[in-house]
Write a protein that holds these residues in place. Sequence first.
Motif, PDB file in Angstrom:
ATOM      1  N   PHE A  50       0.837  -1.196   0.000  1.00 55.89           N
ATOM      2  CA  PHE A  50       0.000   0.000   0.000  1.00 55.89           C
ATOM      3  C   PHE A  50       0.871   1.245   0.000  1.00 55.89           C
ATOM      4  O   PHE A  50       1.942   1.262   0.599  1.00 55.89           O
ATOM      5  CB  PHE A  50      -0.908   0.029   1.234  1.00 55.89           C
ATOM      6  CG  PHE A  50      -1.855  -1.131   1.310  1.00 55.89           C
ATOM      7  CD1 PHE A  50      -3.086  -1.064   0.677  1.00 55.89           C
ATOM      8  CD2 PHE A  50      -1.524  -2.276   1.995  1.00 55.89           C
ATOM      9  CE1 PHE A  50      -3.980  -2.130   0.731  1.00 55.89           C
ATOM     10  CE2 PHE A  50      -2.402  -3.345   2.058  1.00 55.89           C
ATOM     11  CZ  PHE A  50      -3.630  -3.282   1.426  1.00 55.89           C
ATOM     12  N   CYS A  51       0.375   2.302  -0.638  1.00 51.87           N
ATOM     13  CA  CYS A  51       1.048   3.596  -0.659  1.00 51.87           C
ATOM     14  C   CYS A  51      -0.032   4.665  -0.624  1.00 51.87           C
ATOM     15  O   CYS A  51      -1.011   4.583  -1.362  1.00 51.87           O
ATOM     16  CB  CYS A  51       1.881   3.736  -1.924  1.00 51.87           C
ATOM     17  SG  CYS A  51       2.758   5.307  -2.029  1.00 51.87           S
ATOM     18  N   VAL A  52       0.135   5.641   0.241  1.00 54.72           N
ATOM     19  CA  VAL A  52      -0.831   6.732   0.364  1.00 54.72           C
ATOM     20  C   VAL A  52      -0.310   7.937  -0.409  1.00 54.72           C
ATOM     21  O   VAL A  52       0.840   8.340  -0.235  1.00 54.72           O
ATOM     22  CB  VAL A  52      -1.049   7.111   1.844  1.00 54.72           C
ATOM     23  CG1 VAL A  52      -1.998   8.288   1.966  1.00 54.72           C
ATOM     24  CG2 VAL A  52      -1.572   5.907   2.632  1.00 54.72           C
ATOM     25  N   ILE A  53      -1.153   8.484  -1.255  1.00 55.40           N
ATOM     26  CA  ILE A  53      -0.835   9.699  -1.998  1.00 55.40           C
ATOM     27  C   ILE A  53      -1.876  10.724  -1.593  1.00 55.40           C
ATOM     28  O   ILE A  53      -3.064  10.506  -1.787  1.00 55.40           O
ATOM     29  CB  ILE A  53      -0.882   9.445  -3.520  1.00 55.40           C
ATOM     30  CG1 ILE A  53       0.117   8.348  -3.896  1.00 55.40           C
ATOM     31  CG2 ILE A  53      -0.616  10.738  -4.288  1.00 55.40           C
ATOM     32  CD1 ILE A  53      -0.031   7.834  -5.302  1.00 55.40           C
ATOM     33  N   GLY A  54      -1.450  11.812  -0.965  1.00 58.02           N
ATOM     34  CA  GLY A  54      -2.429  12.768  -0.468  1.00 58.02           C
ATOM     35  C   GLY A  54      -1.852  14.139  -0.222  1.00 58.02           C
ATOM     36  O   GLY A  54      -0.663  14.378  -0.403  1.00 58.02           O
ATOM     37  N   ASP A  55      -2.738  15.032   0.246  1.00 60.64           N
ATOM     38  CA  ASP A  55      -2.337  16.418   0.455  1.00 60.64           C
ATOM     39  C   ASP A  55      -2.564  16.894   1.882  1.00 60.64           C
ATOM     40  O   ASP A  55      -2.359  18.058   2.168  1.00 60.64           O
ATOM     41  CB  ASP A  55      -3.081  17.337  -0.512  1.00 60.64           C
ATOM     42  CG  ASP A  55      -4.590  17.317  -0.300  1.00 60.64           C
ATOM     43  OD1 ASP A  55      -5.089  16.437   0.438  1.00 60.64           O
ATOM     44  OD2 ASP A  55      -5.269  18.180  -0.876  1.00 60.64           O
ATOM     45  N   GLY A  56      -2.952  16.022   2.792  1.00 56.71           N
ATOM     46  CA  GLY A  56      -3.289  16.481   4.133  1.00 56.71           C
ATOM     47  C   GLY A  56      -2.503  15.805   5.235  1.00 56.71           C
ATOM     48  O   GLY A  56      -1.913  14.737   5.055  1.00 56.71           O
ATOM     49  N   TRP A  57      -2.516  16.434   6.397  1.00 54.28           N
ATOM     50  CA  TRP A  57      -1.814  15.899   7.555  1.00 54.28           C
ATOM     51  C   TRP A  57      -2.460  14.606   8.028  1.00 54.28           C
ATOM     52  O   TRP A  57      -1.767  13.707   8.520  1.00 54.28           O
ATOM     53  CB  TRP A  57      -1.778  16.934   8.684  1.00 54.28           C
ATOM     54  CG  TRP A  57      -3.140  17.301   9.201  1.00 54.28           C
ATOM     55  CD1 TRP A  57      -3.925  18.332   8.771  1.00 54.28           C
ATOM     56  CD2 TRP A  57      -3.896  16.619  10.204  1.00 54.28           C
ATOM     57  NE1 TRP A  57      -5.128  18.329   9.444  1.00 54.28           N
ATOM     58  CE2 TRP A  57      -5.140  17.284  10.342  1.00 54.28           C
ATOM     59  CE3 TRP A  57      -3.644  15.509  11.007  1.00 54.28           C
ATOM     60  CZ2 TRP A  57      -6.119  16.882  11.240  1.00 54.28           C
ATOM     61  CZ3 TRP A  57      -4.623  15.101  11.903  1.00 54.28           C
ATOM     62  CH2 TRP A  57      -5.847  15.794  12.014  1.00 54.28           C
ATOM     63  N   GLU A  58      -3.779  14.487   7.910  1.00 53.35           N
ATOM     64  CA  GLU A  58      -4.448  13.282   8.408  1.00 53.35           C
ATOM     65  C   GLU A  58      -4.042  12.049   7.598  1.00 53.35           C
ATOM     66  O   GLU A  58      -3.826  10.977   8.159  1.00 53.35           O
ATOM     67  CB  GLU A  58      -5.967  13.460   8.393  1.00 53.35           C
ATOM     68  CG  GLU A  58      -6.679  12.351   9.150  1.00 53.35           C
ATOM     69  CD  GLU A  58      -8.188  12.518   9.217  1.00 53.35           C
ATOM     70  OE1 GLU A  58      -8.811  11.725   9.935  1.00 53.35           O
ATOM     71  OE2 GLU A  58      -8.745  13.414   8.549  1.00 53.35           O
ATOM     72  N   GLU A  59      -3.912  12.208   6.260  1.00 54.63           N
ATOM     73  CA  GLU A  59      -3.436  11.095   5.436  1.00 54.63           C
ATOM     74  C   GLU A  59      -2.015  10.706   5.836  1.00 54.63           C
ATOM     75  O   GLU A  59      -1.681   9.530   5.927  1.00 54.63           O
ATOM     76  CB  GLU A  59      -3.429  11.454   3.942  1.00 54.63           C
ATOM     77  CG  GLU A  59      -4.782  11.590   3.328  1.00 54.63           C
ATOM     78  CD  GLU A  59      -5.107  13.033   3.012  1.00 54.63           C
ATOM     79  OE1 GLU A  59      -4.362  13.939   3.426  1.00 54.63           O
ATOM     80  OE2 GLU A  59      -6.129  13.257   2.354  1.00 54.63           O
TER      81      GLU A  59
END
Length: 109
Positions: A50-59
């Motif tokens: 798994f890899c998370v791609i995001g723009d926020g602190w929570e992600e």
Amino acid sequence: MKRKQARTSTCNSCHAVAPHMTLVYSSWEVGKLQCFSWIKERFSGPNVRFCVIGDGWEECEAAQTMRWPFVKIDLRPGSSHRFPGLTLRTVGHYFSIVYGIPDAENDDE
């Protein structure tokens, strides 16, 4: 090398993408961590990463808790992280750092 089947998940409203199907997991009420847990439960397997791609602190925090790589993007025009040239090879570098997998299996891109 044999290429592994790619499964991706992104979390702007926790939208999980799998081959030939799309499922939407809403993190609005439960938060990103719970959403990621559901995705892991649904798509986990012996060769799944798994890899998370995001723009926020929570992600970012949820990715750290899950011990998944996090790639920051910024949707504002002109940002240095707007879209950092993501390819399977780039994500493979993140995987090798977090999961300890050699980059060689992503070199056939």
